[in-house]
Scaffold this motif. Structure first.
Motif, PDB file in Angstrom:
ATOM      1  N   ALA A 272      14.057   6.884  -3.452  1.00 49.55           N
ATOM      2  CA  ALA A 272      13.452   7.836  -4.383  1.00 49.55           C
ATOM      3  C   ALA A 272      12.280   7.160  -5.065  1.00 49.55           C
ATOM      4  O   ALA A 272      12.366   6.000  -5.472  1.00 49.55           O
ATOM      5  CB  ALA A 272      14.465   8.301  -5.420  1.00 49.55           C
ATOM      6  N   LEU A 273      11.177   7.872  -5.170  1.00 46.63           N
ATOM      7  CA  LEU A 273       9.981   7.384  -5.844  1.00 46.63           C
ATOM      8  C   LEU A 273       9.744   8.277  -7.054  1.00 46.63           C
ATOM      9  O   LEU A 273       9.549   9.493  -6.900  1.00 46.63           O
ATOM     10  CB  LEU A 273       8.776   7.429  -4.892  1.00 46.63           C
ATOM     11  N   ASN A 274       9.797   7.684  -8.235  1.00 49.27           N
ATOM     12  CA  ASN A 274       9.614   8.435  -9.476  1.00 49.27           C
ATOM     13  C   ASN A 274      10.507   9.677  -9.512  1.00 49.27           C
ATOM     14  O   ASN A 274      10.070  10.786  -9.789  1.00 49.27           O
ATOM     15  CB  ASN A 274       8.138   8.800  -9.664  1.00 49.27           C
ATOM     16  N   ASN A 275      11.770   9.471  -9.156  1.00 52.26           N
ATOM     17  CA  ASN A 275      12.824  10.491  -9.200  1.00 52.26           C
ATOM     18  C   ASN A 275      12.704  11.585  -8.144  1.00 52.26           C
ATOM     19  O   ASN A 275      13.337  12.627  -8.261  1.00 52.26           O
ATOM     20  CB  ASN A 275      12.930  11.117 -10.591  1.00 52.26           C
ATOM     21  N   SER A 276      11.906  11.367  -7.097  1.00 48.68           N
ATOM     22  CA  SER A 276      11.811  12.307  -5.978  1.00 48.68           C
ATOM     23  C   SER A 276      12.223  11.588  -4.701  1.00 48.68           C
ATOM     24  O   SER A 276      11.680  10.531  -4.380  1.00 48.68           O
ATOM     25  CB  SER A 276      10.382  12.817  -5.814  1.00 48.68           C
ATOM     26  N   ILE A 277      13.170  12.167  -3.978  1.00 44.63           N
ATOM     27  CA  ILE A 277      13.631  11.567  -2.728  1.00 44.63           C
ATOM     28  C   ILE A 277      12.506  11.662  -1.698  1.00 44.63           C
ATOM     29  O   ILE A 277      11.882  12.704  -1.532  1.00 44.63           O
ATOM     30  CB  ILE A 277      14.903  12.262  -2.216  1.00 44.63           C
ATOM     31  N   ILE A 278      12.267  10.553  -1.008  1.00 44.46           N
ATOM     32  CA  ILE A 278      11.214  10.489   0.003  1.00 44.46           C
ATOM     33  C   ILE A 278      11.871  10.273   1.367  1.00 44.46           C
ATOM     34  O   ILE A 278      12.500   9.239   1.591  1.00 44.46           O
ATOM     35  CB  ILE A 278      10.222   9.331  -0.278  1.00 44.46           C
ATOM     36  N   PRO A 279      11.739  11.233   2.288  1.00 46.46           N
ATOM     37  CA  PRO A 279      12.334  11.046   3.618  1.00 46.46           C
ATOM     38  C   PRO A 279      11.627   9.935   4.379  1.00 46.46           C
ATOM     39  O   PRO A 279      10.426   9.689   4.173  1.00 46.46           O
ATOM     40  CB  PRO A 279      12.141  12.404   4.297  1.00 46.46           C
ATOM     41  N   ILE A 280      12.342   9.292   5.262  1.00 48.76           N
ATOM     42  CA  ILE A 280      11.795   8.176   6.026  1.00 48.76           C
ATOM     43  C   ILE A 280      10.530   8.581   6.789  1.00 48.76           C
ATOM     44  O   ILE A 280       9.610   7.785   6.954  1.00 48.76           O
ATOM     45  CB  ILE A 280      12.862   7.577   6.968  1.00 48.76           C
ATOM     46  N   SER A 281      10.455   9.815   7.213  1.00 48.15           N
ATOM     47  CA  SER A 281       9.272  10.289   7.954  1.00 48.15           C
ATOM     48  C   SER A 281       8.011  10.292   7.087  1.00 48.15           C
ATOM     49  O   SER A 281       6.898  10.347   7.615  1.00 48.15           O
ATOM     50  CB  SER A 281       9.520  11.692   8.513  1.00 48.15           C
ATOM     51  N   SER A 282       8.161  10.200   5.773  1.00 46.69           N
ATOM     52  CA  SER A 282       7.019  10.213   4.855  1.00 46.69           C
ATOM     53  C   SER A 282       6.695   8.846   4.260  1.00 46.69           C
ATOM     54  O   SER A 282       5.723   8.717   3.517  1.00 46.69           O
ATOM     55  CB  SER A 282       7.286  11.193   3.707  1.00 46.69           C
ATOM     56  N   TRP A 283       7.481   7.822   4.565  1.00 40.61           N
ATOM     57  CA  TRP A 283       7.261   6.502   3.962  1.00 40.61           C
ATOM     58  C   TRP A 283       5.848   5.988   4.215  1.00 40.61           C
ATOM     59  O   TRP A 283       5.209   5.460   3.319  1.00 40.61           O
ATOM     60  CB  TRP A 283       8.264   5.494   4.487  1.00 40.61           C
ATOM     61  N   GLN A 284       5.356   6.131   5.440  1.00 41.59           N
ATOM     62  CA  GLN A 284       4.039   5.594   5.795  1.00 41.59           C
ATOM     63  C   GLN A 284       2.928   6.269   5.002  1.00 41.59           C
ATOM     64  O   GLN A 284       1.914   5.650   4.688  1.00 41.59           O
ATOM     65  CB  GLN A 284       3.795   5.766   7.294  1.00 41.59           C
ATOM     66  N   HIS A 285       3.109   7.524   4.637  1.00 38.84           N
ATOM     67  CA  HIS A 285       2.064   8.291   3.959  1.00 38.84           C
ATOM     68  C   HIS A 285       2.250   8.355   2.445  1.00 38.84           C
ATOM     69  O   HIS A 285       1.460   8.990   1.753  1.00 38.84           O
ATOM     70  CB  HIS A 285       2.015   9.706   4.530  1.00 38.84           C
ATOM     71  N   THR A 286       3.301   7.701   1.938  1.00 40.39           N
ATOM     72  CA  THR A 286       3.576   7.726   0.508  1.00 40.39           C
ATOM     73  C   THR A 286       2.974   6.492  -0.142  1.00 40.39           C
ATOM     74  O   THR A 286       3.490   5.383  -0.001  1.00 40.39           O
ATOM     75  CB  THR A 286       5.101   7.789   0.252  1.00 40.39           C
ATOM     76  N   LEU A 287       1.853   6.685  -0.827  1.00 40.84           N
ATOM     77  CA  LEU A 287       1.133   5.582  -1.457  1.00 40.84           C
ATOM     78  C   LEU A 287       1.816   5.164  -2.750  1.00 40.84           C
ATOM     79  O   LEU A 287       2.414   5.996  -3.450  1.00 40.84           O
ATOM     80  CB  LEU A 287      -0.313   5.996  -1.731  1.00 40.84           C
ATOM     81  N   LEU A 288       1.725   3.888  -3.054  1.00 37.03           N
ATOM     82  CA  LEU A 288       2.333   3.341  -4.264  1.00 37.03           C
ATOM     83  C   LEU A 288       1.264   3.036  -5.296  1.00 37.03           C
ATOM     84  O   LEU A 288       0.126   2.706  -4.952  1.00 37.03           O
ATOM     85  CB  LEU A 288       3.114   2.067  -3.937  1.00 37.03           C
TER      86      LEU A 288
ATOM     87  N   ARG B  58      15.513  -2.797   8.603  1.00 38.56           N
ATOM     88  CA  ARG B  58      16.480  -1.714   8.379  1.00 38.56           C
ATOM     89  C   ARG B  58      15.743  -0.416   8.119  1.00 38.56           C
ATOM     90  O   ARG B  58      14.804  -0.380   7.343  1.00 38.56           O
ATOM     91  CB  ARG B  58      17.360  -2.020   7.176  1.00 38.56           C
ATOM     92  N   LYS B  59      16.188   0.635   8.758  1.00 35.60           N
ATOM     93  CA  LYS B  59      15.655   1.963   8.475  1.00 35.60           C
ATOM     94  C   LYS B  59      16.784   2.985   8.386  1.00 35.60           C
ATOM     95  O   LYS B  59      16.638   4.002   7.744  1.00 35.60           O
ATOM     96  CB  LYS B  59      14.643   2.396   9.530  1.00 35.60           C
ATOM     97  N   LYS B  60      17.901   2.684   9.027  1.00 35.33           N
ATOM     98  CA  LYS B  60      19.037   3.611   8.985  1.00 35.33           C
ATOM     99  C   LYS B  60      19.900   3.306   7.773  1.00 35.33           C
ATOM    100  O   LYS B  60      20.037   2.157   7.365  1.00 35.33           O
ATOM    101  CB  LYS B  60      19.863   3.500  10.262  1.00 35.33           C
ATOM    102  N   GLY B  61      20.495   4.336   7.220  1.00 35.94           N
ATOM    103  CA  GLY B  61      21.411   4.160   6.111  1.00 35.94           C
ATOM    104  C   GLY B  61      20.730   3.824   4.794  1.00 35.94           C
ATOM    105  O   GLY B  61      21.342   3.240   3.913  1.00 35.94           O
TER     106      GLY B  61
ATOM    107  N   GLU C 216       0.811  -1.217   0.000  1.00 39.00           N
ATOM    108  CA  GLU C 216       0.000   0.000   0.000  1.00 39.00           C
ATOM    109  C   GLU C 216       0.846   1.270   0.000  1.00 39.00           C
ATOM    110  O   GLU C 216       0.528   2.243  -0.664  1.00 39.00           O
ATOM    111  CB  GLU C 216      -0.919   0.012   1.225  1.00 39.00           C
ATOM    112  N   ASN C 217       1.935   1.236   0.772  1.00 34.53           N
ATOM    113  CA  ASN C 217       2.756   2.439   0.874  1.00 34.53           C
ATOM    114  C   ASN C 217       4.237   2.079   0.873  1.00 34.53           C
ATOM    115  O   ASN C 217       4.604   0.910   0.875  1.00 34.53           O
ATOM    116  CB  ASN C 217       2.370   3.247   2.124  1.00 34.53           C
ATOM    117  N   LEU C 218       5.051   3.098   0.876  1.00 31.52           N
ATOM    118  CA  LEU C 218       6.497   2.894   0.805  1.00 31.52           C
ATOM    119  C   LEU C 218       7.028   2.165   2.038  1.00 31.52           C
ATOM    120  O   LEU C 218       7.939   1.346   1.938  1.00 31.52           O
ATOM    121  CB  LEU C 218       7.186   4.248   0.635  1.00 31.52           C
ATOM    122  N   GLU C 219       6.434   2.411   3.188  1.00 29.05           N
ATOM    123  CA  GLU C 219       6.864   1.721   4.408  1.00 29.05           C
ATOM    124  C   GLU C 219       6.651   0.208   4.291  1.00 29.05           C
ATOM    125  O   GLU C 219       7.515  -0.580   4.665  1.00 29.05           O
ATOM    126  CB  GLU C 219       6.115   2.277   5.613  1.00 29.05           C
ATOM    127  N   GLU C 220       5.510  -0.223   3.747  1.00 28.31           N
ATOM    128  CA  GLU C 220       5.245  -1.648   3.558  1.00 28.31           C
ATOM    129  C   GLU C 220       6.233  -2.256   2.562  1.00 28.31           C
ATOM    130  O   GLU C 220       6.712  -3.373   2.756  1.00 28.31           O
ATOM    131  CB  GLU C 220       3.814  -1.870   3.061  1.00 28.31           C
TER     132      GLU C 220
END
Length: 68
Positions: free
Chosen positions: A37-53, A30-33, A17-21
């Motif tokens: 990037a999703l479709n050429n845009s860097i996605i910060p870890i704080s946004s993974w849960q809210h970034t739908l695929l 793993r979350k560190k290091g 459903e999302n980048l976190e999954e």
């Protein structure tokens, strides 16, 4: 359903459903290091849960490693 992960097509019966999954599947525990990037845009870890695929999204995953 397909995603393009590091320039390779990967088929999923049920698309994460999302980048976190997705990251739980691709880099479990793993979350560190990690840079993503999703479709050429860097996605910060704080946004993974809210970034739908969506089908055919392109994801680049870079995992830092130690070495010399």
């Amino acid at each position: 359903m397909e995603l393009i992960i590091n320039h390779t097509r990967k088929t999923f019966d049920i698309l994460p459903e999302n980048l976190e999954e997705l990251m739980a599947l691709e880099a479990p525990g793993r979350k560190k290091g990690i840079a993503v990037a999703l479709n050429n845009s860097i996605i910060p870890i704080s946004s993974w849960q809210h970034t739908l695929l969506q089908d055919q999204d392109s994801i680049l995953i870079i995992i830092a490693t130690q070495g010399g």
